[in-house]
Design an enzyme around this catalytic site. Structure first.
Site, mmCIF file in Angstrom:
data_model
loop_
_atom_site.group_PDB
_atom_site.id
_atom_site.type_symbol
_atom_site.label_atom_id
_atom_site.label_comp_id
_atom_site.label_asym_id
_atom_site.label_seq_id
_atom_site.Cartn_x
_atom_site.Cartn_y
_atom_site.Cartn_z
ATOM 1 C CB SER A 238 -36.853 -24.875 -4.075
ATOM 2 O OG SER A 238 -37.400 -25.349 -2.854
ATOM 3 N N GLY A 239 -34.527 -24.771 -1.735
ATOM 4 C CA GLY A 239 -34.211 -24.044 -0.499
ATOM 5 C C GLY A 239 -35.461 -23.758 0.320
ATOM 6 C CG ASP B 163 -33.514 -32.524 -0.090
ATOM 7 O OD1 ASP B 163 -32.541 -32.042 -0.724
ATOM 8 O OD2 ASP B 163 -34.697 -32.297 -0.400
ATOM 9 C CG HIS B 164 -33.378 -36.456 -2.634
ATOM 10 N ND1 HIS B 164 -34.284 -36.182 -1.628
ATOM 11 C CD2 HIS B 164 -34.013 -36.166 -3.803
ATOM 12 C CE1 HIS B 164 -35.417 -35.764 -2.167
ATOM 13 N NE2 HIS B 164 -35.274 -35.742 -3.481
ATOM 14 C CG HIS C 75 -30.019 -5.058 8.300
ATOM 15 N ND1 HIS C 75 -30.765 -4.237 7.482
ATOM 16 C CD2 HIS C 75 -28.820 -4.432 8.472
ATOM 17 C CE1 HIS C 75 -30.055 -3.151 7.174
ATOM 18 N NE2 HIS C 75 -28.862 -3.254 7.753
ATOM 19 C CG ASN C 76 -32.606 -10.110 8.740
ATOM 20 O OD1 ASN C 76 -32.320 -10.169 7.546
ATOM 21 N ND2 ASN C 76 -33.453 -9.210 9.208
ATOM 22 N N GLY D 95 -38.236 -25.771 1.258
ATOM 23 C CA GLY D 95 -38.624 -26.728 2.298
ATOM 24 C C GLY D 95 -37.720 -26.636 3.512
ATOM 25 N NE ARG E 229 -31.767 0.684 11.795
ATOM 26 C CZ ARG E 229 -30.510 0.802 11.359
ATOM 27 N NH1 ARG E 229 -29.524 1.022 12.219
ATOM 28 N NH2 ARG E 229 -30.218 0.692 10.072
ATOM 29 N NE ARG F 31 -33.888 -30.631 -7.761
ATOM 30 C CZ ARG F 31 -34.826 -31.419 -7.250
ATOM 31 N NH1 ARG F 31 -35.995 -30.923 -6.904
ATOM 32 N NH2 ARG F 31 -34.598 -32.710 -7.087
ATOM 33 C CB CYS G 55 -33.750 -28.823 0.054
ATOM 34 S SG CYS G 55 -34.702 -27.298 0.133
HETATM 35 C C1 RB5 Z 1 -36.991 -32.531 -3.669
HETATM 36 O O1 RB5 Z 1 -37.447 -32.927 -4.934
HETATM 37 C C2 RB5 Z 1 -37.417 -31.108 -3.387
HETATM 38 O O2 RB5 Z 1 -38.779 -31.040 -3.220
HETATM 39 C C3 RB5 Z 1 -36.700 -30.585 -2.157
HETATM 40 O O3 RB5 Z 1 -35.342 -30.684 -2.335
HETATM 41 C C4 RB5 Z 1 -36.962 -29.134 -1.811
HETATM 42 O O4 RB5 Z 1 -36.754 -28.318 -2.919
HETATM 43 C C5 RB5 Z 1 -38.224 -28.870 -1.135
HETATM 44 O O5 RB5 Z 1 -38.549 -27.732 -0.788
#
Ligand code: RB5
Length: 144
Positions: free
Chosen positions: A67-68, A8-9, A98-99, A70, A132, A109, A65
């Protein structure tokens, strides 16, 4: 390896660096966007990438994204996608060994490019151990 990338952005700048890194290592990269830092919705890009992986257009994918979170919530709604949000190389290694993760998720971020590069290298190089662990991932999809 043929890989898909999407973001995303918030993940755009890191996605561009990750894409260049993969290409410089000789991998084929399909970029499903987004293509700039204008605000957009991460599920739209997660969907494109997951469909490409599930349809075998790409072997694996990288989603980015802010935080990773979403991207990982969304990707893991697709049956057959095992998306791993990795903050360090240990998580990257375990997610493969393992996964059998087929999607790597990064938070732009949270980690910088040098950290992302290390995580990516380990994730690319680590094979799935099977045994396993295969039984366990089959249970995720209700197959055992
Ligand atoms: C965008 O501001 C932010 O919410 C998105 O990149 C992500 O971190 C969502 O989980």
């Amino acid at each position: 390896m043929k890989l898909a990338v999407a973001c995303d952005h918030a993940g755009f700048e890191l996605k561009e660096k990750v894409k260049r890194q993969l290409e410089s290592e000789g991998h084929g990269v399909e970029d499903f966007g987004c293509y700039n830092t204008e605000s957009c919705d991460y599920p739209d890009y997660a969907r494109k990438l997951c469909e490409a992986v599930l349809g075998n257009m790409c072997e694996r994918g990288v989603l980015i994204c802010g935080s990773g979170l979403g991207m990982s919530y969304t990707a893991n709604r697709y049956k057959g996608i095992r998306a791993a949000l990795c903050l360090n190389t240990y998580m990257a290694e375990m997610s493969r060994a393992h996964n059998n993760s087929n999607v790597l998720v990064l938070g732009s971020r949270i980690i910088d490019f040098p950290a992302a590069k290390d995580i990516l290298r380990v994730w690319m190089e680590t094979p799935f151990e099977g045994g396993r662990h295969l039984r366990r991932i089959r249970k995720i999809d209700g197959e055992e």
